[in-house]
Design a protein around this motif. Structure first.
Motif, PDB file in Angstrom:
ATOM      1  N   ARG B  72       0.803  -1.214   0.000  1.00  0.00           N
ATOM      2  CA  ARG B  72       0.000   0.000   0.000  1.00  0.00           C
ATOM      3  C   ARG B  72       0.843   1.274   0.000  1.00  0.00           C
ATOM      4  O   ARG B  72       0.515   2.272  -0.647  1.00  0.00           O
ATOM      5  CB  ARG B  72      -0.930  -0.002   1.240  1.00  0.00           C
ATOM      6  N   ASP B 202      -5.686 -11.927   1.794  1.00  0.00           N
ATOM      7  CA  ASP B 202      -5.495 -10.623   1.160  1.00  0.00           C
ATOM      8  C   ASP B 202      -5.752 -10.753  -0.340  1.00  0.00           C
ATOM      9  O   ASP B 202      -5.301 -11.705  -0.976  1.00  0.00           O
ATOM     10  CB  ASP B 202      -4.054 -10.153   1.428  1.00  0.00           C
ATOM     11  N   ASP B 203      -6.440  -9.754  -0.916  1.00  0.00           N
ATOM     12  CA  ASP B 203      -6.683  -9.846  -2.360  1.00  0.00           C
ATOM     13  C   ASP B 203      -5.487  -9.367  -3.171  1.00  0.00           C
ATOM     14  O   ASP B 203      -5.483  -9.487  -4.389  1.00  0.00           O
ATOM     15  CB  ASP B 203      -7.952  -9.074  -2.734  1.00  0.00           C
ATOM     16  N   SER B 205      -4.593  -6.427  -3.855  1.00  0.00           N
ATOM     17  CA  SER B 205      -4.992  -5.379  -4.803  1.00  0.00           C
ATOM     18  C   SER B 205      -3.900  -4.315  -4.955  1.00  0.00           C
ATOM     19  O   SER B 205      -3.730  -3.763  -6.031  1.00  0.00           O
ATOM     20  CB  SER B 205      -6.306  -4.734  -4.337  1.00  0.00           C
ATOM     21  N   HIS B 206      -3.178  -4.043  -3.879  1.00  0.00           N
ATOM     22  CA  HIS B 206      -2.109  -3.045  -4.013  1.00  0.00           C
ATOM     23  C   HIS B 206      -0.980  -3.571  -4.902  1.00  0.00           C
ATOM     24  O   HIS B 206      -0.398  -2.829  -5.681  1.00  0.00           O
ATOM     25  CB  HIS B 206      -1.559  -2.660  -2.633  1.00  0.00           C
ATOM     26  N   ALA B 208      -1.463  -5.668  -7.300  1.00  0.00           N
ATOM     27  CA  ALA B 208      -2.017  -5.622  -8.656  1.00  0.00           C
ATOM     28  C   ALA B 208      -1.992  -4.200  -9.200  1.00  0.00           C
ATOM     29  O   ALA B 208      -1.665  -3.972 -10.380  1.00  0.00           O
ATOM     30  CB  ALA B 208      -3.448  -6.175  -8.647  1.00  0.00           C
ATOM     31  N   ALA B 209      -2.329  -3.258  -8.321  1.00  0.00           N
ATOM     32  CA  ALA B 209      -2.342  -1.860  -8.768  1.00  0.00           C
ATOM     33  C   ALA B 209      -0.948  -1.429  -9.227  1.00  0.00           C
ATOM     34  O   ALA B 209      -0.788  -0.738 -10.245  1.00  0.00           O
ATOM     35  CB  ALA B 209      -2.837  -0.965  -7.631  1.00  0.00           C
ATOM     36  N   ASP B 212      -0.136  -2.869 -12.558  1.00  0.00           N
ATOM     37  CA  ASP B 212      -0.895  -2.275 -13.654  1.00  0.00           C
ATOM     38  C   ASP B 212      -0.536  -0.812 -13.907  1.00  0.00           C
ATOM     39  O   ASP B 212      -1.052  -0.206 -14.845  1.00  0.00           O
ATOM     40  CB  ASP B 212      -2.396  -2.356 -13.343  1.00  0.00           C
ATOM     41  N   HIS B 268      -3.038 -18.030  -6.160  1.00  0.00           N
ATOM     42  CA  HIS B 268      -3.331 -16.604  -6.306  1.00  0.00           C
ATOM     43  C   HIS B 268      -2.066 -15.765  -6.051  1.00  0.00           C
ATOM     44  O   HIS B 268      -1.766 -14.829  -6.789  1.00  0.00           O
ATOM     45  CB  HIS B 268      -4.436 -16.226  -5.312  1.00  0.00           C
ATOM     46  N   HIS B 272       0.472 -13.375  -8.605  1.00  0.00           N
ATOM     47  CA  HIS B 272       0.885 -11.990  -8.354  1.00  0.00           C
ATOM     48  C   HIS B 272       2.383 -11.883  -8.087  1.00  0.00           C
ATOM     49  O   HIS B 272       2.845 -10.895  -7.531  1.00  0.00           O
ATOM     50  CB  HIS B 272       0.092 -11.402  -7.188  1.00  0.00           C
TER      51      HIS B 272
END
Lengths: 499, 499, 499
Positions: B72, B202-203, B205-206, B208-209, B212, B268, B272
């Protein structure tokens, strides 16, 4: 080699070991000249720094918060008699290593209760010691002895078979001079505070006599050492409780009575200046049973109907009571744990305890102390100093504990570890985790009054050497090191032992 | 001393310890100038060699295969706010030692859940820290902080009571500048790879962000850290299984479901970029029960009808499953074991976990790892990195294991041991048995983003110093040492963590 | 990475580990020139002292009281064949580390009993070794190998992929010359006494042949190593008793018979010059049951009706008998304990024991030895030498034991610890407590005949370096150090092993 008569199990052998004679090179005449830079690092950069640091603390007053010198020595001020009685016979660091080289204990002045024969006379003891002087090369004892002989007693030649008699005469004569009486030495050593180690049943009359003596200005504190009253597994426990009852005037026939008697004697010790208690135990475990359970346990152990495990639990419970009392009366709880006492029973039977065969055990503090620290670890009245004979706990357990709990101080390297290389290892092991200010400073832990200055001097030299290494590697500045070394030998023992 | 109110057991005391005030010398104005040769050996021969070796790796990109910085931080790139929030409050190396000197945790910014009162404001926290700066002398933290303050934050004066406010203002202002935003620092630190530590639920997402984001070119990898899902002895286990079920879409109500959910989440994580899993446990034991037995055990523990021993066995079984999965999916299994968590329950209740009182325990690997290594130790897909808080296993167990099993890498000195002298002891203990090429290199293991370069720099200096000693004693050539030090900080972490 | 075929548990993998290739820098042509001052301290003061001390003992005759060279080697005097068979295949220090880097054991010349395929030929083995030469940087093995290659075999270039073939040819040719036959090397090495390690059932015919050979003037002593006859937990125990019965002509079908057979074989060994016994065991515990109990225990274990715990107790009882016999016949009891044998069963099944995966365990001597030392510790006929793989017992247990019991000698750093830094740690750990004269000196413990001089040379260099440190710090004088280092390499092994 005579193989005719097999020795019986358990019997120590009071004759030289015929098969493997120790090397006997202990003759000749060699000067005794301790180097002024001894124990300081050899390379010029570090030696310069170390010498400046050492010089800055060399003459600081000595603070001795734990040791085995008796108050009687200073109260009566009777002169020492001879070098064997002063330096050899009472020092189990010395007698144990000579024993390991085949010297029977009676030849070192210890009385064998099995035969009642008189041990060797002091001059004979001294000769034996001098002949074996080279066996101490590299030991901590050798360093202390060289300093005692040279700096305190003015000796300028090494002990050897050839010099034994002249040294005996020279030292014996010197000990008769007034400046070698205990009080005079106390002053010349610069002792600012000296803690003795005393039984709870002791009336502390020698401490009182010193306090009442207008000609005496030193500070001699008793330390409350209740081991024999807490160890419910020992044969002498019952007699110890009787002594405690007599001293306190409180019936120790049940658990509550014993607790009250111990509280009473702690009060007595505090009234005579004590700031600390001291405890030996196989390990650091303490129990916190409820009062009813403790009462029943006491009754069963006292009646002889309890198991060995129960007796051990009661001992742990009583040690827990000591922690509880410290959390209330503020006496610092020093823990000296981790030794198997009297490893060779045959020697203990004949020559008594403290004859050189208490052998260290693995130590464990993280689990053992958790129940106590859960209760008292952050209590501002409670304070404990943890000593160990197992170096592995320095970095693994003690520094982490002292690095969190405000009540926990790191005890100095102790006993087999109160030696230069071991002190370096201690600093290396704990400083990076706990810094310098969770240390209790140095304790000399000695029975040899004349070794006190030598032991503190060794500690100061080693600290100077150690800090010089950090300065030379630019980890700390020399200015900071100068503050640290002074604090280690002044502020820290005062804080840790609440002097 | 006020003895009026006894503290209750288990209660931490949120006021200064009246009886033993810490030395307060934290005033004045002293320059902060870390020496360019710090931690290098003082004698000229070795220093010259060490400096050349250090210079050859000083600017190598940083590889950080294990740590606690969060994705994050870089995904959002929000600025840091002030020096207390950056350097003091979140760093339990710092807060624990101040706590040991009687500073209550709320004064360091930690919130006490028992009273709900606001903790001290950052400026107050910073003042408290600066006043106690000298207590960190000799610690690893002091070295890192000096480098962070000077090299990263441009500070040129030592913290003290007199400089606290000006430093607070100066650093706070600097942190608002664009080049002190996390991403800018990441680039200026030269971080080539940074592994985070993440919960299986935890997904990511940070992560992944970041992947991307076309404006971001760094490498930030998640690490699969399933402790709370494997520890069937903990109160939160059931809730953890629910989280896992939600994240994976797989019912975790029976053993097979849990195993499949874990496999699903590992997949998963690998998608990542994860290459490793990380595990904390009291010890390294793993169980390999047959599937039926494991099913029944799970059911009993889940139903609350199992013994504490059974719950522990289930945890060991689940750790064994992790090893089995690693042998199939190739994720490196990092083991960080050997600590008693939350030693002081009163502090944990009020201030939460990770507040400075996880205390190491004796470690044992030879017996504990045998069943797992029998199964996977020579499996080319399987790889493990072993960390310890107990130095005694370095020469006794870890180097011998890593010196035979191709799957075993020696973890770097960790936590209390990630400090200069401890690193030297590590190299001394393992190299003669296992050489340099069974080491996993260095991990910074930090929560403090700005300490990353300081920690790697310390490790490089220590390795340079250590290798210089071997070169100066003609054990290895300087040419070989130059290859070794580069490999230790580049090749080895990549091999060990399969980066 | 191919994830298609999962490896079965317990199966070693006989192919290179694809995923983590070892660094392959083993090419090029670099001179092999061991430095004349290697292992001596770098600063000029200490190096000067160390060099003088080393020079004073460099050429002392070698005393080797414990090792694994076989008498057959000298009795038959057959030439060595090639460098791989001499230096690589039989040395599990070498094969284990190459195995850890993914080299399958058959490529190092070990035969896999599972497939019966021929292992690699010596030239191939040598190439593999040379390619991986850099992996030994910093290990003890590297130091010994450099000295063997250079000082014994006259090699002047480092092993590498590029030099492997020329070195193979050069060394193979040299080994055919008469001065490289075992007896000629024995003389040029200056070996004064060489103890072998022999099974009690061995007829010692090679020892007898040497004694009867008028052309042979060396001293080769057998050592009584009864492990397989005492280990009642091992599958081969029954067969071992049969061998013992055959060798002694005494029925070993009951306890008394076994004891008499062992006494008989000890007598046989003493008649061939043996002065010592040697024992491996998981730990140092010994039992002293009464004869009836021992008889019954033996009968139950022999009949297969006893528990594993009973079998272990019987093994401890038999080790206790060895101590009792030593107290009567005066053979020195060397104890090498503390290892988990055959940690990886799959490798043991296929390649046999002693293939590099015996892994040390925590050691404990204080409690374990107490019953034995209570009986024999001060018996002048009894003598024991204690070795350990766990460094923590050096200062905690072994030095204190050797510092009291005349029968206890400190074994030299052994196995993983017979390396320069470990030797320094040993001296640091024990000297301050036990001095220099409770040490058993150095043992080379080697299977590699040509490594004997290199290993003794390493030990002499390290002792010179260590003593130079003490001299430079003015702890002992250089005159004393010169006596000590000579005694450590001459008097002490003779005393400890009664040579």
């Amino acid at each position: 080699m005579d193989r005719g008569t097999a020795a019986s199990p358990g019997t120590p052998h009071d004759h030289e070991r015929a098969s493997t004679p120790p090397p006997s090179r202990g003759s000749g005449r060699v000067a005794l000249t301790p180097h002024p830079d001894r124990l300081l690092p050899p390379d010029p950069t570090r030696r310069g720094i170390a010498r400046r640091l050492y010089d800055s603390v060399r003459d600081l007053p000595l603070i001795s918060p734990h040791g085995h010198v008796e108050a009687r020595l200073l109260a009566t001020d009777e002169p020492f008699t001879d070098p064997a009685s002063l330096l050899v016979t009472p020092d189990h660091y010395i007698t144990r290593l000579l024993h390991a080289h085949g010297v029977p204990l009676p030849r070192l002045g210890l009385r064998d209760s099995a035969d009642g024969a008189a041990p060797a006379a002091p001059r004979e003891v001294w000769r034996t010691f001098c002949e074996h002087w080279h066996l101490f090369l590299g030991t901590a004892s050798r360093g202390w002895l060289e300093a005692e002989l040279h700096d305190v007693l003015g000796v300028t030649v090494q002990p050897s078979a050839d010099t034994a008699d002249e040294l005996f005469d020279e030292i014996t004569a010197r000990l008769r001079e007034p400046e070698f009486r205990p009080r005079a030495l106390h002053d010349s050593f610069g002792i600012a505070a000296l803690a003795t180690t005393d039984d709870p049943a002791d009336d502390l009359s020698h401490h009182a006599a010193l306090a009442d003596d207008p000609s005496w200005s030193g500070r001699v504190l008793p330390t409350f050492r209740p081991d024999r009253h807490l160890d419910a597994t020992a044969p002498g426990w019952s007699a110890a409780l009787d002594d405690l009852a007599a001293a306190s005037g409180i019936d120790t026939g049940d658990y509550d009575g014993l607790v009250r008697a111990l509280e009473n004697r702690r009060e007595h010790f505090r009234a005579h200046g004590a700031t600390a208690t001291d405890h030996s135990a196989p390990d650091a475990r303490m129990a916190f049973l409820d009062r009813d359970r403790a009462q029943r346990l006491f009754a069963e152990v006292k009646a002889g109907t309890a198991s060995a495990e129960d007796a051990r639990l009661l001992s742990q419970q009583l040690l827990g009571e000591m922690a509880r009392m410290s959390s209330e009366d503020g006496m610092v709880m020093a823990l000296h744990t981790g030794s198997r006492r009297n490893h060779h029973p045959g020697t203990a039977r004949r020559f008594g305890p403290d004859t050189g065969h208490d052998i260290p055990l693995q130590a464990e503090f993280t689990r053992a102390l958790q129940p106590m620290l859960e209760r008292f670890g952050t209590n501002p009245r409670f304070q404990t100093v943890l000593f160990t004979l197992d170096e592995t706990v320095f970095s693994r357990e003690l520094a982490p504990l002292a690095g969190f709990y405000p009540s926990v101080y790191l005890g100095a390297p102790w006993w087999f570890l109160d030696a230069p290389r071991a002190m370096h290892r201690f600093r290396d092991a704990v400083t990076e985790t706990a810094g310098f200010y969770r240390n209790a400073g140095f304790i000399d832990d000695t029975r040899g009054f004349c070794s006190i200055p030598a032991r503190h001097d060794t500690a100061r030299r080693v600290d100077a050497a150690h800090l010089a290494g950090l300065v030379a590697e630019h980890v700390i500045s020399e200015d900071d090191a100068a503050v640290v070394i002074r604090d280690l030998h002044d502020l820290q023992p005062k804080r840790a032992f609440r002097l």
